[in-house]
Design a protein around this motif. Structure first.
Motif, PDB file in Angstrom:
ATOM      1  N   ILE A 162       0.837  -1.198   0.000  1.00 46.10           N
ATOM      2  CA  ILE A 162       0.000   0.000   0.000  1.00 46.10           C
ATOM      3  C   ILE A 162       0.876   1.255   0.000  1.00 46.10           C
ATOM      4  CG2 ILE A 162      -1.796   1.279   1.226  1.00 46.10           C
ATOM      5  CD1 ILE A 162      -2.762  -1.378   0.113  1.00 46.10           C
ATOM      6  N   VAL A 163       1.915   1.228   0.825  1.00 48.47           N
ATOM      7  CA  VAL A 163       2.823   2.379   0.929  1.00 48.47           C
ATOM      8  C   VAL A 163       3.562   2.609  -0.383  1.00 48.47           C
ATOM      9  CG1 VAL A 163       4.875   3.287   2.091  1.00 48.47           C
ATOM     10  CG2 VAL A 163       3.115   2.109   3.421  1.00 48.47           C
ATOM     11  N   THR A 164       4.120   1.547  -0.941  1.00 42.22           N
ATOM     12  CA  THR A 164       4.889   1.692  -2.180  1.00 42.22           C
ATOM     13  C   THR A 164       3.993   2.129  -3.342  1.00 42.22           C
ATOM     14  OG1 THR A 164       4.635  -0.708  -2.552  1.00 42.22           O
ATOM     15  CG2 THR A 164       6.685   0.050  -1.533  1.00 42.22           C
ATOM     16  N   ALA A 165       2.745   1.659  -3.362  1.00 37.18           N
ATOM     17  CA  ALA A 165       1.817   2.067  -4.422  1.00 37.18           C
ATOM     18  C   ALA A 165       1.494   3.555  -4.300  1.00 37.18           C
ATOM     19  CB  ALA A 165       0.536   1.241  -4.341  1.00 37.18           C
ATOM     20  N   ALA A 166       1.319   4.027  -3.072  1.00 42.15           N
ATOM     21  CA  ALA A 166       1.015   5.449  -2.854  1.00 42.15           C
ATOM     22  C   ALA A 166       2.166   6.327  -3.310  1.00 42.15           C
ATOM     23  CB  ALA A 166       0.717   5.699  -1.379  1.00 42.15           C
ATOM     24  N   SER A 174      12.724  11.592   2.957  1.00 43.79           N
ATOM     25  CA  SER A 174      13.572  10.745   2.106  1.00 43.79           C
ATOM     26  C   SER A 174      12.901   9.420   1.753  1.00 43.79           C
ATOM     27  CB  SER A 174      14.904  10.476   2.809  1.00 43.79           C
ATOM     28  OG  SER A 174      14.720   9.671   3.977  1.00 43.79           O
ATOM     29  N   MET A 175      11.952   8.979   2.576  1.00 46.98           N
ATOM     30  CA  MET A 175      11.299   7.685   2.342  1.00 46.98           C
ATOM     31  C   MET A 175      10.435   7.695   1.079  1.00 46.98           C
ATOM     32  SD  MET A 175      10.336   6.844   6.308  1.00 46.98           S
ATOM     33  CE  MET A 175      11.610   7.002   7.575  1.00 46.98           C
ATOM     34  N   PRO A 176       9.495   8.631   0.918  1.00 48.00           N
ATOM     35  CA  PRO A 176       8.711   8.641  -0.319  1.00 48.00           C
ATOM     36  C   PRO A 176       9.565   8.930  -1.549  1.00 48.00           C
ATOM     37  CG  PRO A 176       8.245  10.595   0.982  1.00 48.00           C
ATOM     38  CD  PRO A 176       9.014   9.666   1.858  1.00 48.00           C
ATOM     39  N   ILE A 177      10.577   9.783  -1.387  1.00 47.05           N
ATOM     40  CA  ILE A 177      11.463  10.080  -2.523  1.00 47.05           C
ATOM     41  C   ILE A 177      12.200   8.813  -2.957  1.00 47.05           C
ATOM     42  CG2 ILE A 177      13.532  11.344  -3.237  1.00 47.05           C
ATOM     43  CD1 ILE A 177      12.619  13.624  -1.417  1.00 47.05           C
ATOM     44  N   TYR A 178      12.705   8.057  -1.980  1.00 48.28           N
ATOM     45  CA  TYR A 178      13.413   6.808  -2.264  1.00 48.28           C
ATOM     46  C   TYR A 178      12.503   5.806  -2.969  1.00 48.28           C
ATOM     47  CZ  TYR A 178      15.225   2.119  -1.288  1.00 48.28           C
ATOM     48  OH  TYR A 178      15.635   0.813  -1.391  1.00 48.28           O
ATOM     49  N   SER A 214      10.610   3.080  -7.854  1.00 48.45           N
ATOM     50  CA  SER A 214       9.519   2.629  -8.738  1.00 48.45           C
ATOM     51  C   SER A 214       9.800   2.931 -10.196  1.00 48.45           C
ATOM     52  CB  SER A 214       8.196   3.284  -8.327  1.00 48.45           C
ATOM     53  OG  SER A 214       8.194   4.671  -8.649  1.00 48.45           O
ATOM     54  N   LEU A 215      10.686   3.885 -10.446  1.00 47.75           N
ATOM     55  CA  LEU A 215      11.015   4.273 -11.834  1.00 47.75           C
ATOM     56  C   LEU A 215      12.032   3.333 -12.465  1.00 47.75           C
ATOM     57  CD1 LEU A 215      11.309   8.145 -11.401  1.00 47.75           C
ATOM     58  CD2 LEU A 215       9.332   6.845 -12.196  1.00 47.75           C
TER      59      LEU A 215
END
Length: 228
Positions: free
Chosen positions: A153-157, A217-221, A226-227
């Protein structure tokens, strides 16, 4: 009305409650940031999902959560009450010209910064906490045990650039809020001394930079990951 109730309802009493709940929330940020560093592990989310499972099922943590939510509500309510009281007590246009000389930008905009953090908190809890508690979260096996896969869920967001941007901007607001709030809490509680006050100010500034930076840094990472 007892002396205790009178003290709590006074301006000083409200500021003390603000300080105590603020310091408690700062402690929570340390714990939350430490646990969320598991998002950096390249294990498919196993460690993070075990951490999330523990935080949502352990009886002691669940009891602490009630205290946490109460602390957030008290902090927000008393901040609102003090803000309204300060505005009603101050003449219109008072010291507008010299406001930048009388106080820092952070202290003058604590209400705005706090509102930004509160709005983000509502979005954040709806996206993750609510989903973990009431949503249809997929599961995964970790060490033979079936746990909710909150990691997915976190990684998808965080594959959504706009959500990452909101998160990062909210952390900037949190940083400014903490930069003033950390020292202000100690000041309100009377914990000042010429020997250790400079250290508290420096520690508060370091905390206000390091913790929001770690969170951001967590969402940026995860977005960059994901790219690839």
């Amino acid at each position: 009305m007892s002396w205790f109730s009178q003290a709590l309802n006074s301006t000083i009493g409200k500021k003390v409650i603000m300080a105590l709940t603020g310091l408690f929330l700062i402690t929570f940020l340390i714990v939350h940031a430490s646990g969320n560093t598991l998002l950096f592990r390249s294990d498919g989310g196993e460690a993070f999902n075990l951490y999330a499972e523990f935080m949502t099922t352990n009886p002691l943590i669940k009891a602490a959560s009630i205290i946490l939510y109460s602390g957030i509500i008290l902090h927000v309510v008393y901040a609102l009450v003090l803000s309204i009281r300060n505005k009603s007590a101050r003449p219109v246009g008072y010291s507008v010209a010299n406001s930048s000389q009388n106080s820092s930008w952070k202290s003058r905009n604590m209400g705005v910064l706090g509102t930004i953090v509160l709005i983000f908190l509502i979005i954040h809890m709806r996206s993750f906490w609510y989903e973990m508690k009431f949503g249809e979260v997929p599961t995964m096996l970790v060490d033979g045990a079936e746990v909710k896969d909150l990691y997915s869920i976190v990684t998808a967001a965080f594959t959504q650039w706009w959500y990452v941007l909101i998160y990062v901007l909210a952390m900037v607001g949190l940083g400014y809020h903490l930069a003033h709030g950390f020292w202000s809490a100690f000041q309100t509680l009377g914990l000042q001394h010429k020997k250790y006050s400079p250290f508290i100010k420096s520690a508060g500034l370091a905390f206000a930079i390091a913790v929001p930076l770690l969170f951001a840094s967590m969402p940026i990472y995860l977005f960059i990951k994901s790219l690839s």
